[in-house]
Design an enzyme around this catalytic site. Structure first.
Site, PDB file in Angstrom:
ATOM      1  N   CYS A  93       0.865  -1.182   0.000  1.00 21.66           N
ATOM      2  CA  CYS A  93       0.000   0.000   0.000  1.00 21.66           C
ATOM      3  C   CYS A  93       0.903   1.234   0.000  1.00 21.66           C
ATOM      4  O   CYS A  93       2.062   1.172  -0.416  1.00 21.66           O
ATOM      5  CB  CYS A  93      -0.986  -0.029   1.166  1.00 21.66           C
TER       6      CYS A  93
ATOM      7  N   ASN B  31       2.339   1.410   4.384  1.00 25.17           N
ATOM      8  CA  ASN B  31       2.623   0.139   5.074  1.00 25.17           C
ATOM      9  C   ASN B  31       2.333   0.233   6.581  1.00 25.17           C
ATOM     10  O   ASN B  31       2.979  -0.437   7.385  1.00 25.17           O
ATOM     11  CB  ASN B  31       4.073  -0.324   4.814  1.00 25.17           C
TER      12      ASN B  31
ATOM     13  N   CYS C 191      -1.362   0.942   7.497  1.00 27.92           N
ATOM     14  CA  CYS C 191      -2.799   0.701   7.680  1.00 27.92           C
ATOM     15  C   CYS C 191      -3.274  -0.558   6.955  1.00 27.92           C
ATOM     16  O   CYS C 191      -3.668  -1.532   7.596  1.00 27.92           O
ATOM     17  CB  CYS C 191      -3.625   1.894   7.197  1.00 27.92           C
ATOM     18  N   ARG C 192      -3.246  -0.552   5.619  1.00 31.10           N
ATOM     19  CA  ARG C 192      -3.892  -1.619   4.863  1.00 31.10           C
ATOM     20  C   ARG C 192      -3.021  -2.857   4.660  1.00 31.10           C
ATOM     21  O   ARG C 192      -3.468  -3.982   4.938  1.00 31.10           O
ATOM     22  CB  ARG C 192      -4.349  -1.084   3.487  1.00 31.10           C
ATOM     23  N   SER C 193      -1.809  -2.677   4.140  1.00 30.09           N
ATOM     24  CA  SER C 193      -1.013  -3.880   3.811  1.00 30.09           C
ATOM     25  C   SER C 193      -0.598  -4.688   5.043  1.00 30.09           C
ATOM     26  O   SER C 193      -0.476  -5.917   4.934  1.00 30.09           O
ATOM     27  CB  SER C 193       0.189  -3.548   2.916  1.00 30.09           C
TER      28      SER C 193
ATOM     29  N   ASP D  83      -8.252   3.975   1.343  1.00 31.73           N
ATOM     30  CA  ASP D  83      -7.141   4.417   2.182  1.00 31.73           C
ATOM     31  C   ASP D  83      -7.699   4.942   3.500  1.00 31.73           C
ATOM     32  O   ASP D  83      -8.353   5.981   3.530  1.00 31.73           O
ATOM     33  CB  ASP D  83      -6.378   5.516   1.451  1.00 31.73           C
TER      34      ASP D  83
HETATM   35  P1  4NP Z   1      -1.675   2.820   4.179  1.00 31.06           P
HETATM   36  O1  4NP Z   1      -2.258   4.193   4.738  1.00 31.06           O
HETATM   37  O2  4NP Z   1      -1.178   3.111   2.766  1.00 31.06           O
HETATM   38  O3  4NP Z   1      -2.849   1.925   4.175  1.00 31.06           O
HETATM   39  O4  4NP Z   1      -0.573   2.405   5.115  1.00 31.06           O
HETATM   40  C1  4NP Z   1      -1.538   5.382   4.680  1.00 31.06           C
HETATM   41  C2  4NP Z   1      -0.574   5.652   5.631  1.00 31.06           C
HETATM   42  C3  4NP Z   1       0.108   6.860   5.601  1.00 31.06           C
HETATM   43  C4  4NP Z   1      -0.168   7.777   4.608  1.00 31.06           C
HETATM   44  C5  4NP Z   1      -1.126   7.500   3.663  1.00 31.06           C
HETATM   45  C6  4NP Z   1      -1.804   6.295   3.687  1.00 31.06           C
HETATM   46  N1  4NP Z   1       0.514   9.006   4.581  1.00 31.06           N
HETATM   47  O5  4NP Z   1       0.173   9.857   3.729  1.00 31.06           O
HETATM   48  O6  4NP Z   1       1.427   9.235   5.377  1.00 31.06           O
END
Ligand code: 4NP
Length: 144
Positions: free
Chosen positions: A8, A11, A13-15, A117
C-alpha cells in the site's frame, strides 16, 4: 505461488492487515507460502501499524502489532512471486518502478475496487469494512 508481497502507500494501515490475514490463513491451510508487506512511500519506515489496524486485526484474533513498516524495493519484484497492490495508485506506482508480476487485491472478488485508504478516516469507523474487504480478497487470492 510461493511468496506474496502486499503493498500500500504507507505500510501502516492496509497492507499490514493483508499480511496478518494472509499469514493466519496460510498457517491454517498449510499452504507453505511466504508473506510480507511494504509501502511505496518512506514516511513511516520502522513504525508499527496504526492503532486502528492493530485493533481491527485483534478483533479477529490476529496480532499485527509486531510488524514494522518498510519501503518496497525493486529487488522485491524478483524475491516475491506476486506483488499485490491495495489500490490503483499503488498499482501505478509499482508499475512505474518496473514491477510486472503485479496484481490488484480488489480483482479477487470486488470487481477491481480499491481498498479505501483509511489514513484519513475519522476514527475507527471504516476499518471493519477495510478488514472485511481485505479478508475476502485474500481468501480468494489464496485459492488461485
Ligand atoms: P496505508 O495508509 O497506505 O494503508 O498504510 C496510509 C498511511 C500513511 C499515509 C497515507 C496512507 N501518509 O500519507 O502518510
Amino acid at each position: 505461488m510461493k511468496s506474496i508481497l502486499f503493498v500500500c502507500l504507507g505500510n501502516i494501515c492496509r497492507s499490514p492487515i493483508a499480511e496478518g490475514v494472509a499469514r493466519a490463513l496460510i498457517e491454517e491451510g498449510g499452504h507453505g507460502i511466504t508473506v510480507d508487506s511494504a509501502g511505496t512511500g518512506s514516511w513511516h519506515v520502522g513504525e508499527a501499524p496504526c492503532k486502528h489496524s492493530v485493533s481491527v486485526a485483534r478483533n479477529h484474533d490476529i496480532d499485527i502489532s509486531h510488524l514494522r513498516a518498510r519501503q518496497v524495493k525493486k529487488a522485491d519484484f524478483n524475491t516475491f512471486d506476486v506483488i499485490v497492490a491495495l489500490d490503483q495508485s499503488n498499482y501505478r506506482d509499482l508499475e512505474a518502478l518496473g514491477c510486472r508480476n503485479l496484481v490488484k487485491l480488489g480483482d479477487y472478488g470486488y470487481n477491481g475496487a480499491d481498498v479505501p485508504d483509511p489514513y484519513f478516516f475519522d476514527g475507527f469507523e471504516g476499518f471493519e469494512h477495510v478488514y472485511t474487504m481485505i479478508e475476502s480478497c485474500v481468501k480468494e487470492l489464496l485459492k488461485r
